[in-house]
Design a protein around this motif. Structure first.
Motif, short mmCIF file in Angstrom:
data_model
loop_
_atom_site.label_atom_id
_atom_site.label_comp_id
_atom_site.label_asym_id
_atom_site.label_seq_id
_atom_site.Cartn_x
_atom_site.Cartn_y
_atom_site.Cartn_z
N ASP A 35 0.82 -1.21 0.00
CA ASP A 35 0.00 0.00 0.00
C ASP A 35 0.85 1.26 0.00
O ASP A 35 0.50 2.26 -0.60
CB ASP A 35 -0.94 0.02 1.21
CG ASP A 35 -2.07 -0.98 1.09
OD1 ASP A 35 -2.28 -1.52 -0.02
OD2 ASP A 35 -2.73 -1.23 2.10
N LEU A 36 1.97 1.20 0.70
CA LEU A 36 2.85 2.36 0.76
C LEU A 36 3.61 2.56 -0.54
O LEU A 36 4.05 3.65 -0.84
CB LEU A 36 3.84 2.21 1.92
CG LEU A 36 3.22 2.24 3.32
CD1 LEU A 36 4.28 1.89 4.36
CD2 LEU A 36 2.61 3.60 3.62
N GLY A 37 3.75 1.50 -1.30
CA GLY A 37 4.48 1.58 -2.57
C GLY A 37 5.96 1.43 -2.32
O GLY A 37 6.50 2.01 -1.39
N GLU A 38 6.62 0.69 -3.18
CA GLU A 38 8.04 0.42 -2.99
C GLU A 38 8.86 1.70 -2.96
O GLU A 38 9.81 1.82 -2.20
CB GLU A 38 8.54 -0.50 -4.10
CG GLU A 38 8.06 -1.93 -3.93
CD GLU A 38 8.62 -2.83 -5.02
OE1 GLU A 38 9.74 -2.57 -5.48
OE2 GLU A 38 7.92 -3.78 -5.38
N GLU A 39 8.51 2.66 -3.78
CA GLU A 39 9.28 3.89 -3.85
C GLU A 39 9.08 4.76 -2.62
O GLU A 39 9.95 5.55 -2.26
CB GLU A 39 8.91 4.68 -5.11
CG GLU A 39 9.25 3.92 -6.37
CD GLU A 39 8.60 4.52 -7.60
OE1 GLU A 39 8.00 5.60 -7.49
OE2 GLU A 39 8.70 3.90 -8.66
N ASP A 40 7.92 4.66 -1.99
CA ASP A 40 7.59 5.51 -0.85
C ASP A 40 8.05 4.94 0.48
O ASP A 40 8.00 5.63 1.49
CB ASP A 40 6.07 5.73 -0.77
CG ASP A 40 5.55 6.48 -1.98
OD1 ASP A 40 6.34 7.24 -2.58
OD2 ASP A 40 4.37 6.31 -2.31
N VAL A 41 8.46 3.69 0.50
CA VAL A 41 8.87 3.07 1.75
C VAL A 41 10.28 3.54 2.08
O VAL A 41 11.22 3.23 1.40
CB VAL A 41 8.82 1.53 1.67
CG1 VAL A 41 9.34 0.90 2.95
CG2 VAL A 41 7.42 1.06 1.38
N ASP A 42 10.39 4.31 3.14
CA ASP A 42 11.70 4.78 3.57
C ASP A 42 12.13 4.02 4.81
O ASP A 42 11.44 3.11 5.28
CB ASP A 42 11.71 6.28 3.80
CG ASP A 42 10.72 6.71 4.89
OD1 ASP A 42 10.16 5.83 5.57
OD2 ASP A 42 10.53 7.92 5.05
N ALA A 43 13.24 4.40 5.36
CA ALA A 43 13.80 3.68 6.51
C ALA A 43 12.85 3.71 7.70
O ALA A 43 12.72 2.71 8.42
CB ALA A 43 15.15 4.27 6.90
N SER A 44 12.14 4.81 7.93
CA SER A 44 11.25 4.88 9.09
C SER A 44 10.07 3.94 8.93
O SER A 44 9.64 3.32 9.90
CB SER A 44 10.78 6.31 9.35
OG SER A 44 10.03 6.78 8.25
N CYS A 45 9.51 3.82 7.75
CA CYS A 45 8.41 2.89 7.52
C CYS A 45 8.88 1.45 7.68
O CYS A 45 8.18 0.62 8.26
CB CYS A 45 7.80 3.10 6.14
SG CYS A 45 6.86 4.62 5.99
N ASP A 46 10.08 1.18 7.19
CA ASP A 46 10.64 -0.15 7.36
C ASP A 46 10.83 -0.47 8.83
O ASP A 46 10.57 -1.59 9.28
CB ASP A 46 11.99 -0.28 6.64
CG ASP A 46 11.84 -0.36 5.13
OD1 ASP A 46 10.73 -0.66 4.66
OD2 ASP A 46 12.86 -0.15 4.45
N GLU A 47 11.28 0.53 9.60
CA GLU A 47 11.50 0.34 11.03
C GLU A 47 10.18 0.07 11.75
O GLU A 47 10.10 -0.83 12.59
CB GLU A 47 12.18 1.58 11.63
CG GLU A 47 12.46 1.46 13.10
CD GLU A 47 13.47 0.40 13.46
OE1 GLU A 47 13.44 -0.07 14.61
OE2 GLU A 47 14.29 0.01 12.60
N VAL A 48 9.13 0.82 11.41
CA VAL A 48 7.82 0.61 12.03
C VAL A 48 7.30 -0.78 11.71
O VAL A 48 6.83 -1.51 12.59
CB VAL A 48 6.81 1.69 11.58
CG1 VAL A 48 5.40 1.33 11.99
CG2 VAL A 48 7.22 3.05 12.14
N THR A 49 7.41 -1.18 10.46
CA THR A 49 6.96 -2.51 10.05
C THR A 49 7.76 -3.59 10.77
O THR A 49 7.20 -4.57 11.25
CB THR A 49 7.11 -2.67 8.52
OG1 THR A 49 6.34 -1.66 7.88
CG2 THR A 49 6.63 -4.02 8.06
#
Length: 124
Positions: A35-49
């Motif tokens: 949903d976030l899109g591969e291009e929109d996923v930054d380090a903070s989103c990865d960390e939350v996930t």
């Protein structure tokens, strides 16, 4: 309601919660990233996930341990003193492995500073 009936209900609820978490781990985290899109996923989103997945996996581990205690016939018994864990404690924390008194003792030991370094002592 008898203790045995209440414990059966706890077991069902734990099994249902485990299944929910397993489905969420299998699909929801992947869906969130898509949903976030591969291009929109930054380090903070990865960390939350990653943190979410870690918490869910931890809860699943606690549930697996509780279900194993059901199979062994030891669910609801304090692993420190062997006494029966009160229903109220199990309602508050169905994965509890200790009675309130033993958990309080563990918590005190956890917070007690080491005499040599002044640091928190870790009693696992």
């Amino acid at each position: 309601m008898k203790r045995a009936e209440i414990l059966k209900r706890f077991r069902r609820e734990l099994e249902e919660r485990f299944e929910f978490l397993q489905q969420a781990m299998d699909g929801e985290l992947d869906e969130l990233q898509q949903d976030l899109g591969e291009e929109d996923v930054d380090a903070s989103c990865d960390e939350v996930t990653s943190q979410l997945a870690e918490r869910m996996a931890g809860e699943m581990g606690e549930i697996e341990d509780a279900l194993a205690r059901f199979r062994e016939g030891t669910y609801g018994q304090c692993e420190d003193c062997g006494r029966t864990i009160p229903i109220a404690r199990l309602q508050a924390k169905p994965t509890a492995t200790t009675c309130v008194a033993c958990q309080e003792r563990r918590d005190r030991l956890w917070r007690r500073p080491s005499s040599r370094s002044g640091r928190q002592r870790m009693n696992w």
